[in-house]
Every structure is written in C-alpha cells, then in structure tokens.
Design an enzyme around this catalytic site. Structure first.
Site, PDB file in Angstrom:
ATOM      1  N   LYS A   1     -12.750 -14.886 -23.503  1.00 43.55           N
ATOM      2  CA  LYS A   1     -13.397 -15.802 -22.568  1.00 43.55           C
ATOM      3  C   LYS A   1     -12.546 -17.052 -22.384  1.00 43.55           C
ATOM      4  O   LYS A   1     -12.308 -17.515 -21.267  1.00 43.55           O
ATOM      5  CB  LYS A   1     -14.765 -16.179 -23.156  1.00 43.55           C
ATOM      6  CG  LYS A   1     -15.855 -16.351 -22.120  1.00 43.55           C
ATOM      7  CD  LYS A   1     -17.091 -16.901 -22.759  1.00 43.55           C
ATOM      8  CE  LYS A   1     -18.218 -15.895 -22.833  1.00 43.55           C
ATOM      9  NZ  LYS A   1     -19.413 -16.470 -23.477  1.00 43.55           N
TER      10      LYS A   1
ATOM     11  N   GLU B   1     -31.290 -28.995 -20.760  1.00 44.97           N
ATOM     12  CA  GLU B   1     -30.650 -28.618 -19.495  1.00 44.97           C
ATOM     13  C   GLU B   1     -31.654 -27.847 -18.647  1.00 44.97           C
ATOM     14  O   GLU B   1     -32.320 -26.951 -19.135  1.00 44.97           O
ATOM     15  CB  GLU B   1     -29.455 -27.719 -19.830  1.00 44.97           C
ATOM     16  CG  GLU B   1     -28.682 -27.258 -18.652  1.00 44.97           C
ATOM     17  CD  GLU B   1     -28.196 -28.423 -17.824  1.00 44.97           C
ATOM     18  OE1 GLU B   1     -27.451 -29.257 -18.364  1.00 44.97           O
ATOM     19  OE2 GLU B   1     -28.580 -28.513 -16.646  1.00 44.97           O
ATOM     20  N   PHE B   2     -31.738 -28.195 -17.374  1.00 46.05           N
ATOM     21  CA  PHE B   2     -32.711 -27.522 -16.505  1.00 46.05           C
ATOM     22  C   PHE B   2     -32.038 -26.690 -15.425  1.00 46.05           C
ATOM     23  O   PHE B   2     -32.671 -26.329 -14.439  1.00 46.05           O
ATOM     24  CB  PHE B   2     -33.630 -28.562 -15.861  1.00 46.05           C
ATOM     25  CG  PHE B   2     -34.316 -29.456 -16.863  1.00 46.05           C
ATOM     26  CD1 PHE B   2     -35.378 -28.970 -17.614  1.00 46.05           C
ATOM     27  CD2 PHE B   2     -33.885 -30.751 -17.082  1.00 46.05           C
ATOM     28  CE1 PHE B   2     -36.009 -29.777 -18.557  1.00 46.05           C
ATOM     29  CE2 PHE B   2     -34.510 -31.564 -18.024  1.00 46.05           C
ATOM     30  CZ  PHE B   2     -35.571 -31.077 -18.757  1.00 46.05           C
TER      31      PHE B   2
ATOM     32  N   ARG C   1     -30.517 -23.994 -12.926  1.00 46.49           N
ATOM     33  CA  ARG C   1     -30.882 -22.634 -12.522  1.00 46.49           C
ATOM     34  C   ARG C   1     -29.607 -21.859 -12.256  1.00 46.49           C
ATOM     35  O   ARG C   1     -28.687 -22.389 -11.617  1.00 46.49           O
ATOM     36  CB  ARG C   1     -31.681 -22.667 -11.218  1.00 46.49           C
ATOM     37  CG  ARG C   1     -32.996 -23.383 -11.292  1.00 46.49           C
ATOM     38  CD  ARG C   1     -33.438 -23.799  -9.906  1.00 46.49           C
ATOM     39  NE  ARG C   1     -32.500 -24.735  -9.301  1.00 46.49           N
ATOM     40  CZ  ARG C   1     -32.481 -25.088  -8.014  1.00 46.49           C
ATOM     41  NH1 ARG C   1     -33.341 -24.564  -7.181  1.00 46.49           N
ATOM     42  NH2 ARG C   1     -31.605 -25.955  -7.552  1.00 46.49           N
TER      43      ARG C   1
ATOM     44  N   CYS D   1     -33.728 -16.935 -19.671  1.00 44.49           N
ATOM     45  CA  CYS D   1     -34.508 -18.114 -20.083  1.00 44.49           C
ATOM     46  C   CYS D   1     -36.009 -17.881 -20.143  1.00 44.49           C
ATOM     47  O   CYS D   1     -36.587 -17.870 -21.221  1.00 44.49           O
ATOM     48  CB  CYS D   1     -34.203 -19.292 -19.169  1.00 44.49           C
ATOM     49  SG  CYS D   1     -32.529 -19.886 -19.364  1.00 44.49           S
TER      50      CYS D   1
HETATM   51  C1  UDX Z   1     -34.926 -21.000 -15.197  1.00 41.81           C
HETATM   52  C2  UDX Z   1     -35.444 -22.402 -14.829  1.00 41.81           C
HETATM   53  O1  UDX Z   1     -35.770 -22.442 -13.438  1.00 41.81           O
HETATM   54  C3  UDX Z   1     -34.395 -23.440 -15.163  1.00 41.81           C
HETATM   55  O2  UDX Z   1     -34.895 -24.739 -14.882  1.00 41.81           O
HETATM   56  C4  UDX Z   1     -34.023 -23.314 -16.637  1.00 41.81           C
HETATM   57  O3  UDX Z   1     -32.998 -24.231 -16.963  1.00 41.81           O
HETATM   58  C5  UDX Z   1     -33.570 -21.901 -16.957  1.00 41.81           C
HETATM   59  O4  UDX Z   1     -34.575 -20.970 -16.566  1.00 41.81           O
HETATM   60  P1  UDX Z   1     -33.243 -19.272 -14.061  1.00 41.81           P
HETATM   61  O5  UDX Z   1     -33.511 -18.367 -15.222  1.00 41.81           O
HETATM   62  O6  UDX Z   1     -31.844 -19.459 -13.595  1.00 41.81           O
HETATM   63  O7  UDX Z   1     -33.802 -20.736 -14.365  1.00 41.81           O
HETATM   64  O8  UDX Z   1     -34.072 -18.678 -12.837  1.00 41.81           O
HETATM   65  P2  UDX Z   1     -35.267 -19.088 -11.891  1.00 41.81           P
HETATM   66  O9  UDX Z   1     -34.735 -19.426 -10.553  1.00 41.81           O
HETATM   67  O10 UDX Z   1     -36.190 -20.046 -12.527  1.00 41.81           O
HETATM   68  O11 UDX Z   1     -35.981 -17.662 -11.761  1.00 41.81           O
HETATM   69  C6  UDX Z   1     -36.501 -17.004 -12.914  1.00 41.81           C
HETATM   70  C7  UDX Z   1     -37.102 -15.679 -12.553  1.00 41.81           C
HETATM   71  O12 UDX Z   1     -38.320 -15.867 -11.854  1.00 41.81           O
HETATM   72  C8  UDX Z   1     -36.245 -14.774 -11.662  1.00 41.81           C
HETATM   73  O13 UDX Z   1     -36.300 -13.464 -12.169  1.00 41.81           O
HETATM   74  C9  UDX Z   1     -36.913 -14.875 -10.320  1.00 41.81           C
HETATM   75  O14 UDX Z   1     -36.725 -13.718  -9.560  1.00 41.81           O
HETATM   76  C10 UDX Z   1     -38.355 -15.053 -10.706  1.00 41.81           C
HETATM   77  N1  UDX Z   1     -39.186 -15.719  -9.696  1.00 41.81           N
HETATM   78  C11 UDX Z   1     -38.908 -16.995  -9.323  1.00 41.81           C
HETATM   79  C12 UDX Z   1     -40.273 -15.057  -9.151  1.00 41.81           C
HETATM   80  O15 UDX Z   1     -40.558 -13.900  -9.497  1.00 41.81           O
HETATM   81  N2  UDX Z   1     -41.049 -15.696  -8.237  1.00 41.81           N
HETATM   82  C13 UDX Z   1     -40.796 -16.971  -7.831  1.00 41.81           C
HETATM   83  O16 UDX Z   1     -41.554 -17.486  -6.993  1.00 41.81           O
HETATM   84  C14 UDX Z   1     -39.693 -17.634  -8.393  1.00 41.81           C
END
Ligand code: UDX
Length: 442
Positions: A35, A152-153, A155, A267
């Site tokens: 990596k 950290e938040f 996405r 996450c």
């Molecule tokens: C999430 C949090 O949003 C983020 O703030 C944190 O730091 C890490 O976890 P991420 O895992 O990148 O981020 O994805 P996210 O966009 O939150 O989506 C998570 C899951 O929910 C995806 O599988 C998505 O498809 C699903 N989802 C999202 C739904 O099924 N419906 C929705 O309305 C929104």
C-alpha cells in the site's frame, strides 16, 4: 504544521491528502508495504473520486510522503492522527481494537518531544481515556504527549469534500488535563474554522459517543423507512411517495429515507453492533435494544430481495439466470464490506441461481471474497440472457440504462429495483415488469 496519519485506508489516506491540501506537511504511515509503495507513486489503492488527483498533486509537491517506519513519523511530526480500522470482532458484536492499540503501543514510546495525538477511528466509548493514560505512561516525554479524540464523519464517495469542508469538527479532550490539544486542533483546522464551521470541544467520552450516535441515528433512519416499506408492500402503498411526503416536514427531512436494500459498508453495520456491545458492558444494554431491531430490519431487506427473485422465477432458483447490477455497498465506491448487493448476489448463487454480477468499480474486491461468482464484463454482458435483473447498487450507469436496449438482451423483461433508483415510468412504458422496494409491482 507537521502531521502524521497512521493508517492509509479510506479514512487515513484521504485525511493525509486533505491535510496536505490545507497546507500542512504530512507523512502517512501504514504497516502494509504494498500500500505504501503504491501511495508513494501517487496511486490510490481504492476507488475514491477526486482523491487520486489530490494525492498526486501533493506527492509531487513534496508536501505528502509515506512510510512504513513509525520512527520516521515520530521524528517528523508534532501532531499524529490515528485513522486505522476498528472492524467487528470475529464471532461477536464488539469492535476489534487491535489496530488502534498497536499504533499507540508503537508510537508512544517514540515520542521524545511534546506531541499531540488525535484519534479519528470510531472506538467504543472509554477508549480515548484509556489510551491517553497509556500514552502518558509509555512516552519518554510523559505528560507532554497528549491524546484527544477527533471523530471523523466522512462518507465514502464524498471523502475528499467531507475532509476539506466538514460540516462540523468535534474535539474531545480530557477536561482535567486539557493541555495543548484544542489549540493544536484549531491550528490544524484553521481553514474550516475561518469558514465558520462549527467547532465543538467536548470531553473524551462525549466525542466518542458523538460519532457512534450519529451513525446509529443514520442507520435507524434507514431502517425506519425500510420497516415502513414492509408495511407499504403489505398494504399496497408506495414508500417513495410516502418518504417524499413525510420528508417535507423539516423535523423529519427527506435525506436518508431511501428505502431499498438497506445499509452496508465498513461503518454503519459494525458501528451499531459495537455500540450495543459497549452499552452492555456499561450496564445499559436496554438503552440500545432498539438497535437490534434496526439491524434486523436491515438484514430482512436482503432476505426479502431473495424472496422477490424467487417469486418471479416461480419458486425455482436453480440454474436460472439472474443479473445483479452492483457489488459495492453504495455507488462511487469500490468498498464491498458488508455490501447488501454482494450479499444477495452470493446468496442467490448459493441457492443455485446462475448469477452474473457487474459493478463499475467493485469487481476486483468482490472477486476476492466471492471467487466462485460469475463476474460480467459490462452491464450489458450481465443482463444478456437474464430472466430477472436486480439493481442492487444505484450507480449512475444503472440508473441511466435504456430499458429498450436492455429488453433486446434480457431473456425476460423483469427488473427489481433494489434501490428505488430507476425511472419507473420509462421501464413500465418499455413493457417491463417493474418491482421496487416497498412499492406495488407494475
Ligand atoms: C457512513 C456515515 O454517513 C459517515 O458519516 C461515517 O463517517 C461513516 O459511515 P458511509 O458508510 O460512507 O458513511 O455511507 P453512507 O452514505 O452513510 O451510506 C451507508 C449505507 O446506507 C449505504 O449502504 C447506503 O446505500 C445506505 N443508505 C443510505 C440507504 O439504504 N438509504 C439511504 O437513504 C441512505
């Protein structure tokens, strides 16, 4: 500032490049030599829009470099971020803290001059206080090695944007020994603070809980609408129209009310489980019992999809050709960790269906965990000869598929929109049997 970032996965690599973009001198550290070699060449080992450009820019400018040697990072930097993973432990709900603990045990003994460590990884509440004490004990510089928590938040898919322009910054400090942590964090994030980004200073457990509570809330919101989707299906109602209607209420909001195959990724699923496990350890397991239901609703979406496919094939999956469009847990990502799309592809495959999967970015990762699945060259290739098509990840490419063109390739015109992302009317006009999630079949 001189910054190190331990861990160069989705979080760490993006954070390192983001810090360089903000004008800091950055060194990224990882135990994986492959990596690190790739990152040194300016190559991102995963798919994240905008990150390759940022990485190349700062590797070339010399502001960003990478190493496997923690001593080099300790020597170079005054602020150390921890961005390693905290995956779910095998066979239990709790988070595996091995990687975070290893960073502290490696880094702290190397701190011979004042330093600030800021943890970013998502950890069970109470971890930061434990690690802060460990750092003071192990660091030659003693109390001048200080640890704070800066959750950290970001996405995936928007990681660069979320790093450069976060919607809030949270810094947890030990209020009995605040040290220089807040001052250092304000300097690191001066750019965002100058744009009036909310900057919240809390104690350590609050900062840790902010992160898991945010993810628990998001997961709950998704499972809420998916539970309503189950009722909609039984009652002949339409969850999309319902979500639009309730979303107009500002107190509810339309975001994260996307009913479909549910949440996955590195996450939300593991964070709600680790949160429940930690609540149990703290003697307040009842407080989070509802998260078990959130998890159950989420997992039921996947079983429901299998049932829908089976029903469309008159109860016989064996040998039947099914196209699964999507393998990544969401679009704009190649991450297949706990991906609903890949899960249903795998389950259909194990039930004997002849599954063909296509994903614009997630195929290499998917093939590593499911080597026996068939992967197609393109969406067109996947749908050719299919008796049922399942849209499992809402990539733009799938949302924009031409129903007439697909009809020429598929064996039967049956499409199941696992993300409620297709222009329904167009597919119906083109003669397709269209099934959404929580919507009546047309
Ligand atoms: C999430 C949090 O949003 C983020 O703030 C944190 O730091 C890490 O976890 P991420 O895992 O990148 O981020 O994805 P996210 O966009 O939150 O989506 C998570 C899951 O929910 C995806 O599988 C998505 O498809 C699903 N989802 C999202 C739904 O099924 N419906 C929705 O309305 C929104």
């Amino acid at each position: 500032m001189r910054i190190s970032v331990f861990g160069t996965g989705y979080l760490g690599a993006t954070h390192a490049a983001g810090m360089a973009e903000l004008g800091h001198e950055v060194i990224g550290v990882d135990i994986d030599p492959d990596k690190i070699e790739r990152l040194k060449r300016g190559e991102v080992p995963f798919y994240e829009p905008g990150l390759p450009e940022l990485l190349q820019k700062h590797v070339e400018s010399g502001r960003l470099r990478f190493t496997t040697d923690p001593a080099e990072a300790a020597e170079f930097a005054d602020v150390h971020f921890i961005g390693v993973g905290t995956p779910q432990k095998k066979g239990e709900n709790a988070a595996d803290m091995r990687f975070v603990d290893a960073v502290i045990d490696t880094l702290a003994p190397l701190l011979t001059r004042p330093a600030v460590i800021l943890g970013k990884s998502t950890v069970p509440v109470g971890t930061a206080a434990r690690l802060a004490a460990r750092v003071r004990e192990l660091a030659p510089v003693g109390d001048d090695a200080q640890l704070g928590w800066n959750p950290e938040f970001l996405r995936e898919g928007f990681a660069v944007e979320d790093t450069l322009r976060p919607d809030r910054l949270v810094i947890g400090i030990d209020k009995d020994r605040p040290g220089r942590i807040e001052e250092v964090a304000r300097e690191v994030y001066a750019d965002a603070i100058s744009r009036d980004t909310p900057f919240l200073v809390t104690d350590l457990p609050t900062a840790e809980l902010v992160k898991v509570s945010a993810n628990a809330f998001l997961a709950t919101k998704i499972s809420f609408i998916n539970a309503i989707a189950e009722v909609c299906e039984a009652a002949g109602a339409d969850v999309l129209e319902l979500a639009d209607a309730i979303g107009h209420d500002e107190r509810i909001g339309r975001k994260f009310l996307g009913a479909g195959l549910g949440f996955g990724g590195g996450c939300l699923p593991k964070d709600i489980r680790a949160f429940m496990a930690r609540a149990g350890e703290l003697g307040v397991d009842q407080a989070l019992t509802f998260l078990r239901e959130v998890d159950d609703v989420n997992m039921r979406r996947r079983s429901h999809m299998i049932q829908l496919v089976e029903r469309e094939l008159d109860g016989e999956l064996k040998g039947r050709r099914v196209a699964v469009l999507g393998a990544a847990f969401k679009p704009e990502s190649d991450d297949i960790r706990d991906s609903p799309a890949l899960d249903i592809a795998g389950r259909l495959h194990l039930s004997g269906a002849d599954v063909r999967v296509f994903d614009p970015q997630g195929m290499d990762n998917a093939a590593k965990v499911w080597p026996t699945l068939s992967f197609a060259e393109s969406a067109a290739d996947a749908v050719t000869g299919a008796e049922v098509i399942v849209v499992a990840t809402e990539w733009k490419e799938f949302r924009e598929l031409d129903p007439y063109g697909v009809a020429d390739l598929a064996a039967r015109k049956v499409i199941i929109d696992g993300r409620n992302c297709l222009p329904t009317e167009r597919w119906i006009e083109a003669g397709w049997r269209y099934l959404g999630m929580g919507r009546h079949a047309s």
